[in-house]
Design a protein around this motif. Structure first.
Motif, PDB file in Angstrom:
ATOM      1  N   GLN A 538      49.830 -17.700  11.395  1.00 51.22           N
ATOM      2  CA  GLN A 538      50.375 -17.515  12.743  1.00 51.22           C
ATOM      3  C   GLN A 538      49.279 -17.830  13.748  1.00 51.22           C
ATOM      4  OE1 GLN A 538      51.847 -13.626  13.552  1.00 51.22           O
ATOM      5  NE2 GLN A 538      53.096 -14.290  15.255  1.00 51.22           N
ATOM      6  N   PRO A 539      49.216 -19.058  14.315  1.00 49.59           N
ATOM      7  CA  PRO A 539      48.163 -19.424  15.267  1.00 49.59           C
ATOM      8  C   PRO A 539      48.282 -18.633  16.556  1.00 49.59           C
ATOM      9  CG  PRO A 539      49.833 -21.141  15.168  1.00 49.59           C
ATOM     10  CD  PRO A 539      50.156 -20.165  14.079  1.00 49.59           C
ATOM     11  N   LEU A 540      47.177 -18.637  17.294  1.00 46.46           N
ATOM     12  CA  LEU A 540      47.131 -17.869  18.540  1.00 46.46           C
ATOM     13  C   LEU A 540      47.952 -18.546  19.625  1.00 46.46           C
ATOM     14  CD1 LEU A 540      43.352 -16.929  18.571  1.00 46.46           C
ATOM     15  CD2 LEU A 540      45.274 -15.618  17.646  1.00 46.46           C
ATOM     16  N   ILE A 541      48.325 -17.769  20.663  1.00 40.78           N
ATOM     17  CA  ILE A 541      49.079 -18.273  21.809  1.00 40.78           C
ATOM     18  C   ILE A 541      48.174 -19.104  22.705  1.00 40.78           C
ATOM     19  CG2 ILE A 541      48.618 -16.214  23.193  1.00 40.78           C
ATOM     20  CD1 ILE A 541      51.336 -16.514  24.416  1.00 40.78           C
ATOM     21  N   GLU A 542      48.733 -20.126  23.298  1.00 40.23           N
ATOM     22  CA  GLU A 542      47.972 -20.923  24.277  1.00 40.23           C
ATOM     23  C   GLU A 542      47.679 -20.078  25.506  1.00 40.23           C
ATOM     24  OE1 GLU A 542      48.397 -25.049  26.892  1.00 40.23           O
ATOM     25  OE2 GLU A 542      50.051 -24.286  25.648  1.00 40.23           O
ATOM     26  N   LYS A 543      46.473 -20.225  26.023  1.00 40.47           N
ATOM     27  CA  LYS A 543      46.074 -19.403  27.162  1.00 40.47           C
ATOM     28  C   LYS A 543      46.910 -19.736  28.385  1.00 40.47           C
ATOM     29  CE  LYS A 543      42.269 -20.282  29.358  1.00 40.47           C
ATOM     30  NZ  LYS A 543      40.837 -20.413  29.668  1.00 40.47           N
ATOM     31  N   PRO A 544      47.616 -18.771  28.948  1.00 37.26           N
ATOM     32  CA  PRO A 544      48.427 -19.047  30.152  1.00 37.26           C
ATOM     33  C   PRO A 544      47.531 -19.431  31.328  1.00 37.26           C
ATOM     34  CG  PRO A 544      49.111 -16.989  29.096  1.00 37.26           C
ATOM     35  CD  PRO A 544      47.828 -17.381  28.467  1.00 37.26           C
ATOM     36  N   LEU A 545      48.091 -20.261  32.206  1.00 31.40           N
ATOM     37  CA  LEU A 545      47.388 -20.668  33.420  1.00 31.40           C
ATOM     38  C   LEU A 545      47.464 -19.572  34.471  1.00 31.40           C
ATOM     39  CD1 LEU A 545      48.734 -24.320  33.614  1.00 31.40           C
ATOM     40  CD2 LEU A 545      46.560 -23.555  32.671  1.00 31.40           C
ATOM     41  N   ILE A 546      46.481 -19.545  35.366  1.00 37.36           N
ATOM     42  CA  ILE A 546      46.407 -18.511  36.401  1.00 37.36           C
ATOM     43  C   ILE A 546      46.426 -19.191  37.758  1.00 37.36           C
ATOM     44  CG2 ILE A 546      44.980 -16.722  37.444  1.00 37.36           C
ATOM     45  CD1 ILE A 546      44.045 -15.927  34.752  1.00 37.36           C
ATOM     46  N   ALA A 547      47.252 -18.677  38.660  1.00 44.39           N
ATOM     47  CA  ALA A 547      47.307 -19.143  40.046  1.00 44.39           C
ATOM     48  C   ALA A 547      47.163 -17.946  40.970  1.00 44.39           C
ATOM     49  CB  ALA A 547      48.613 -19.865  40.315  1.00 44.39           C
ATOM     50  N   ALA A 765      59.909 -12.840  23.283  1.00 39.71           N
ATOM     51  CA  ALA A 765      59.980 -13.914  24.284  1.00 39.71           C
ATOM     52  C   ALA A 765      58.657 -14.163  24.978  1.00 39.71           C
ATOM     53  CB  ALA A 765      61.052 -13.585  25.333  1.00 39.71           C
ATOM     54  N   GLU A 766      57.624 -13.352  24.642  1.00 36.91           N
ATOM     55  CA  GLU A 766      56.342 -13.542  25.344  1.00 36.91           C
ATOM     56  C   GLU A 766      55.680 -14.862  24.970  1.00 36.91           C
ATOM     57  OE1 GLU A 766      53.674 -11.041  22.096  1.00 36.91           O
ATOM     58  OE2 GLU A 766      53.747 -10.415  24.175  1.00 36.91           O
ATOM     59  N   ARG A 767      56.112 -15.489  23.841  1.00 39.55           N
ATOM     60  CA  ARG A 767      55.539 -16.785  23.486  1.00 39.55           C
ATOM     61  C   ARG A 767      55.910 -17.867  24.495  1.00 39.55           C
ATOM     62  NH1 ARG A 767      57.979 -17.918  17.821  1.00 39.55           N
ATOM     63  NH2 ARG A 767      57.516 -15.684  17.667  1.00 39.55           N
ATOM     64  N   LYS A 768      56.926 -17.602  25.324  1.00 36.03           N
ATOM     65  CA  LYS A 768      57.312 -18.569  26.361  1.00 36.03           C
ATOM     66  C   LYS A 768      56.504 -18.432  27.650  1.00 36.03           C
ATOM     67  CE  LYS A 768      62.095 -19.082  24.813  1.00 36.03           C
ATOM     68  NZ  LYS A 768      63.524 -19.080  25.221  1.00 36.03           N
ATOM     69  N   LEU A 769      55.572 -17.487  27.666  1.00 31.19           N
ATOM     70  CA  LEU A 769      54.763 -17.267  28.871  1.00 31.19           C
ATOM     71  C   LEU A 769      53.772 -18.411  29.024  1.00 31.19           C
ATOM     72  CD1 LEU A 769      54.194 -15.193  31.147  1.00 31.19           C
ATOM     73  CD2 LEU A 769      52.395 -14.269  29.692  1.00 31.19           C
ATOM     74  N   VAL A 770      53.847 -19.151  30.157  1.00 32.30           N
ATOM     75  CA  VAL A 770      52.956 -20.293  30.400  1.00 32.30           C
ATOM     76  C   VAL A 770      51.982 -20.058  31.544  1.00 32.30           C
ATOM     77  CG1 VAL A 770      54.625 -21.939  29.528  1.00 32.30           C
ATOM     78  CG2 VAL A 770      54.638 -21.377  31.948  1.00 32.30           C
ATOM     79  N   GLY A 771      52.170 -19.021  32.332  1.00 28.03           N
ATOM     80  CA  GLY A 771      51.283 -18.827  33.466  1.00 28.03           C
ATOM     81  C   GLY A 771      51.415 -17.455  34.070  1.00 28.03           C
ATOM     82  N   VAL A 772      50.412 -17.134  34.892  1.00 24.42           N
ATOM     83  CA  VAL A 772      50.348 -15.861  35.607  1.00 24.42           C
ATOM     84  C   VAL A 772      50.022 -16.164  37.054  1.00 24.42           C
ATOM     85  CG1 VAL A 772      49.155 -13.663  35.814  1.00 24.42           C
ATOM     86  CG2 VAL A 772      49.634 -14.584  33.554  1.00 24.42           C
ATOM     87  N   VAL A 773      50.760 -15.560  37.966  1.00 26.89           N
ATOM     88  CA  VAL A 773      50.512 -15.707  39.400  1.00 26.89           C
ATOM     89  C   VAL A 773      50.024 -14.370  39.925  1.00 26.89           C
ATOM     90  CG1 VAL A 773      51.494 -16.224  41.648  1.00 26.89           C
ATOM     91  CG2 VAL A 773      52.255 -17.489  39.645  1.00 26.89           C
ATOM     92  N   LEU A 774      48.814 -14.337  40.459  1.00 24.59           N
ATOM     93  CA  LEU A 774      48.258 -13.127  41.065  1.00 24.59           C
ATOM     94  C   LEU A 774      48.735 -13.061  42.510  1.00 24.59           C
ATOM     95  CD1 LEU A 774      44.623 -13.217  39.647  1.00 24.59           C
ATOM     96  CD2 LEU A 774      46.622 -12.055  38.722  1.00 24.59           C
ATOM     97  N   ASP A 775      49.645 -12.155  42.779  1.00 28.05           N
ATOM     98  CA  ASP A 775      50.227 -12.011  44.118  1.00 28.05           C
ATOM     99  C   ASP A 775      49.303 -11.145  44.946  1.00 28.05           C
ATOM    100  OD1 ASP A 775      51.768 -11.875  46.328  1.00 28.05           O
ATOM    101  OD2 ASP A 775      53.329 -10.596  45.455  1.00 28.05           O
ATOM    102  N   GLU A 776      48.498 -11.779  45.803  1.00 24.43           N
ATOM    103  CA  GLU A 776      47.569 -11.064  46.670  1.00 24.43           C
ATOM    104  C   GLU A 776      48.143 -10.781  48.045  1.00 24.43           C
ATOM    105  OE1 GLU A 776      43.806 -12.952  46.782  1.00 24.43           O
ATOM    106  OE2 GLU A 776      43.606 -13.084  44.601  1.00 24.43           O
ATOM    107  N   LEU A 777      49.458 -11.048  48.231  1.00 23.63           N
ATOM    108  CA  LEU A 777      50.116 -10.721  49.490  1.00 23.63           C
ATOM    109  C   LEU A 777      50.550  -9.259  49.433  1.00 23.63           C
ATOM    110  CD1 LEU A 777      52.354 -13.885  49.972  1.00 23.63           C
ATOM    111  CD2 LEU A 777      50.072 -13.469  50.831  1.00 23.63           C
ATOM    112  N   THR A 778      49.568  -8.390  49.492  1.00 26.27           N
ATOM    113  CA  THR A 778      49.861  -6.959  49.368  1.00 26.27           C
ATOM    114  C   THR A 778      50.493  -6.448  50.656  1.00 26.27           C
ATOM    115  OG1 THR A 778      47.665  -6.408  50.173  1.00 26.27           O
ATOM    116  CG2 THR A 778      47.929  -6.672  47.793  1.00 26.27           C
ATOM    117  N   PRO A 779      51.220  -5.332  50.595  1.00 26.21           N
ATOM    118  CA  PRO A 779      51.788  -4.758  51.830  1.00 26.21           C
ATOM    119  C   PRO A 779      50.726  -4.434  52.872  1.00 26.21           C
ATOM    120  CG  PRO A 779      52.805  -3.784  49.887  1.00 26.21           C
ATOM    121  CD  PRO A 779      51.664  -4.603  49.386  1.00 26.21           C
TER     122      PRO A 779
END
Length: 791
Positions: A538-547, A765-779
């Motif tokens: 079982q190979p490792l997951i590809e590292k998701p991209l970060i924005a 379904a986490e194997r379909k995760l391709v990216g992460v968006v850091l939402d810095e638009l805080t209240p």
């Protein structure tokens, strides 16, 4: 936990055998340039100084501009012009462009050279050497040799070529205005040349029109003599033929035709007279043959002689009747009266016989006259037939004469018109703005611009030199051993460190290419231990991209307060949206990489589907999904955005405004209700609102909508806003139709805990995760920016 600061080895031990990539990163490049900042600044100042020195040494140019109005609709001074007039816009534009080219023709420029004396001007190739030689020869008392025709021609051609380089003619778009620009080192000379050039063009235009009219007149006049001779020959041949064939008559008809008509009328009258005489004779003969009184015919009644005899006859019979009653039958007086009655009767009969003889004579005369007229008519008929046969040739000669006459008259009239047109100026071109002496030079530009250009080029040249020298030095001093170089990673600042992703080592991602450079650059002391057999399968997951979605990437609008001119505008929903302008930002580039990863995960599908899921109960996920779709639409993709959160309905509530229905903007795609129909926006994005009902029905409706859109083929990308966490069974079922997932992590919360919560909810379904968006638009950030909002 998965640390984003370390590469992930998914390929096995063969990755460590690859060589690392050489080169600078951005930090090393910035460090190198900062160390050389003094030398770079000195080079920039030196470049600015050299640029200013060059600008001061360049000979200045002054440009003068004159404006001409060239109207292709020339003046209508005569009934027919020599040149056709342009009727449509394209034809008029071609006429104006042709006139603009005529301004720089050799004939016009040679006039300018002659009028302004440019063949003696050093700026335009005039000879200083010739003037100096003339002065020296004059000092010693010698006359300089006059230049030959070839030398004069050569000087004029040189001046013509130089003047061509000094002139620029530009036509203003969608107008008849032509700008004539002439530059020179002397501002007064530039204005003088521009005005001289426009005047020479107008004079050349008038001369060309007069020359065209003169050529037309000469050509027409040269043809007039030949046409006149042709007309004279045609008319002579016509007159001779008429005389030979006796075609004599008035303008209306020939004499032979008139005689034939008159003879025909006279013959008709003679025939009528003959029949009248015959009828009169027949009546007289019939009266004589019958026992009736012969004196009852009209001629006898109209004759005074017969009337007198009949009166005497009536008196004699009366007397005889009286005597017969008184006297006996043998009385001499009675016999004498009886003889008198018989004499009168015989006399009356003799008169009637004379009338009969006269009628016979009249009938004979009428018949003879009719016969003579008939013979004359036959002769005239034969003559008319002969003339009709000859008239064929006559009409041919008449047509030739008429055609020659019309051509001659047309040429004669046109020759007179063109002769008068030589002295008329029908051109509508005129000068609407004379050139004035320019107050500022057109070249070189201001010294500040020269200094700025020199400063920038000096800095760029010095920076390039140091970078190239450093690269060459590093290549020369590199060790010759094949041992791969190990680059130590400097620790990242705490504020910019990426989150650690939990449970990533347990998620499989099949058929992915390993990153050799990252695996090779990993330190050996940090290398993972050998994999167990269960882990190798079982190979490792590809590292998701970060924005990173920051406040600097967006603007805040006034929402729906301002009208947009029709249609739904997603940038005016009241949410922060991407700033317009330069497309090469860190966020947009990261999202382009995300879309590329989504396309790879889709396995060649024409319409990949990506869902944005997030932690927390704020609208940050919907805002991120909206801006993700706007970024894709800005790059030209056709995007369908679906609100998959049927509980919060954040996007649907923004798009569907109560009381503002826009049926003309509704598309064909629907998920079961009128309110949930596809809404087409002005941003190139179609929005499908959330469906009514429970979660299961909403998920089924979304799956059907995705299938319909994929079969129709009208979109390039489908973006799902949701579903919301925690997931229900319907939401997990929805993931079967989703190609990729993007996690939205608000920085106001702990990003590691948020990601852990999302991965736990996704399950397999986490194997379909391709990216992460850091939402810095805080209240809190939105509250601080509230006073800086603008539309």
């Amino acid at each position: 936990m998965l640390d984003y600061n370390q590469p992930i080895d998914r390929a096995g031990p063969e990755a460590s055998e690859r060589k690392p990539q050489a080169g600078f990163n951005v930090l090393e490049l910035a460090t190198l340039l900062w160390r050389r900042k003094v030398a770079i600044a000195a080079a920039a100042l030196l470049g600015a100084t050299l640029a200013v020195t060059i600008g001061k040494s360049v000979t200045p140019r002054y440009t003068a501009t004159a404006q001409l109005y060239v109207d292709p609709r020339e003046l209508q001074l005569v009934d027919r012009e020599l040149t056709p007039r342009a009727q449509d816009v394209s034809g008029m534009s071609m006429v104006v462009e042709s006139q603009a080219r005529l301004i720089t023709s050799n004939s016009v420029l040679l006039q300018v050279i002659q009028q302004a004396g440019l063949d003696k001007d050093p700026e335009f190739g005039g000879g200083d050497a010739a003037s100096l030689m003339s002065s020296l020869l004059g000092l010693i008392g010698l006359q300089p040799r006059a230049p030959s025709a070839a030398e004069t021609k050569e000087v004029q051609l040189a001046a013509l070529e130089a003047l061509n380089r000094h002139i620029a003619v530009r036509k203003t778009e969608k107008s008849f205005i032509v700008d004539v620009e002439v530059w020179s080192t002397n501002p007064a000379k530039a204005a003088m040349l521009a005005n001289t050039l426009t005047n020479a063009y107008l004079a050349e235009s008038r001369n060309s029109q007069a020359s065209a009219a003169r050529r037309a007149t000469n050509d027409l006049s040269s043809r007039l003599k030949e046409l006149r001779d042709r007309l004279r020959n045609a008319e002579t041949a016509l007159a001779t033929y008429k005389a030979q064939n006796n075609f004599v008559g008035t303008q209306d008809a020939l004499i032979s035709d008139q005689q034939l008509s008159a003879s025909n009328q006279r013959l008709s009258a003679a025939r009528a007279a003959t029949m009248d005489a015959q009828a009169r004779l027949d009546q007289i003969e019939a009266s004589r043959r019958t026992a009736a009184d012969a004196g009852a015919i009209p001629e006898a009644l109209q004759s005074p002689t017969i009337a007198n005899l009949r009166a005497q006859y009536a008196d004699a019979r009366k007397k005889y009747a009286e005597q017969a009653g008184e006297l006996g039958p043998r009385h001499p007086a009675l016999r004498q009266t009886e003889k008198q009655v018989e004499d009168l009767k015989r006399t009356i009969n003799e008169e009637i016989d004379r009338f009969a003889q006269s009628a016979k004579n009249d009938l004979t005369r009428a018949r003879d006259f009719e016969a003579s007229l008939n013979r004359a008519l036959e002769a005239q008929k034969r003559q008319s037939v002969q003339l009709s046969q000859a008239a064929v040739r006559l009409r041919e000669l008449e047509r030739e004469a008429d055609a020659s006459r019309e051509v001659y008259q047309s040429f004669l009239k046109r020759s007179r018109e063109t002769e008068e047109q030589e002295s008329l100026n029908t051109s509508a071109a005129r000068v609407i703005g004379e050139a004035t002496v320019p107050q500022r030079r057109s070249f070189p530009p201001a010294m500040s611009l020269f200094a700025m250009i020199g400063f920038v080029f000096g800095a760029i040249a010095a920076s390039s030199w140091f970078v190239v020298a450093d690269l060459l030095f590093a290549g020369a001093t590199a060790p010759a051993t094949p041992t791969p170089a190990r680059r130590e990673r400097s620790p990242m600042p705490q504020a910019s460190r990426a989150p650690e992703l939990p449970r990533a080592a347990e998620v499989a991602q099949p058929r992915q290419t390993p990153r050799a450079s990252e695996a090779a650059s990993a330190p050996p002391e940090l290398a993972a231990p050998p994999l167990q057999p269960s882990m190798v399968e079982q190979p490792l997951i590809e590292k998701p991209l970060i924005a990173r979605f920051q406040e600097a990437d967006v603007i805040h609008t006034l929402g729906a307060l301002l009208p947009t001119g029709g249609g739904v505008d997603l940038t005016r929903l009241g949410w922060p949206t991407l700033r317009p302008g330069f497309p090469l930002t860190s966020l947009l580039n990261a999202w382009r990489d995300l879309r590329a990863a989504v396309a790879r995960r889709a396995g060649g599908k024409a319409m990949p589907v990506v869902a944005l899921v997030g932690a927390g109960r704020t609208s940050g996920r919907s805002v991120t999904a909206l801006n993700f779709a706007l970024a894709a639409a800005r790059d030209g993709a056709r995007v369908l955005m679906i609100d998959a959160d049927h509980q919060a309905r954040s996007l649907s509530n923004k798009v569907i405004r109560p009381g503002k229905s826009e049926p003309s903007r509704l598309g064909w795609l629907s998920i079961g209700s009128k309110d949930a129909r596809e809404i087409r926006t002005v941003n190139g994005i179609s929005v499908l609102p959330a469906a009514e009902g429970d979660a299961g029905k909403a998920a089924d409706a979304i799956r059907k909508a995705i299938a319909q859109a994929r079969s129709a083929g009208g979109y390039d990308l489908v973006v799902l806003d949701g579903p919301a966490l925690p997931l229900a069974s319907s939401g997990r079922k929805l993931f079967d139709d989703i190609d990729s997932l993007v996690a939205v992590l608000p920085t106001s919360l702990d990003v590691n805990d948020s990601l852990e919560e999302i991965l736990t909810a996704l399950g397999q379904a986490e194997r379909k995760l391709v990216g992460v968006v850091l939402d810095e638009l805080t209240p809190a950030m939105q509250t601080r920016q509230r006073g800086k909002q603008y539309a």
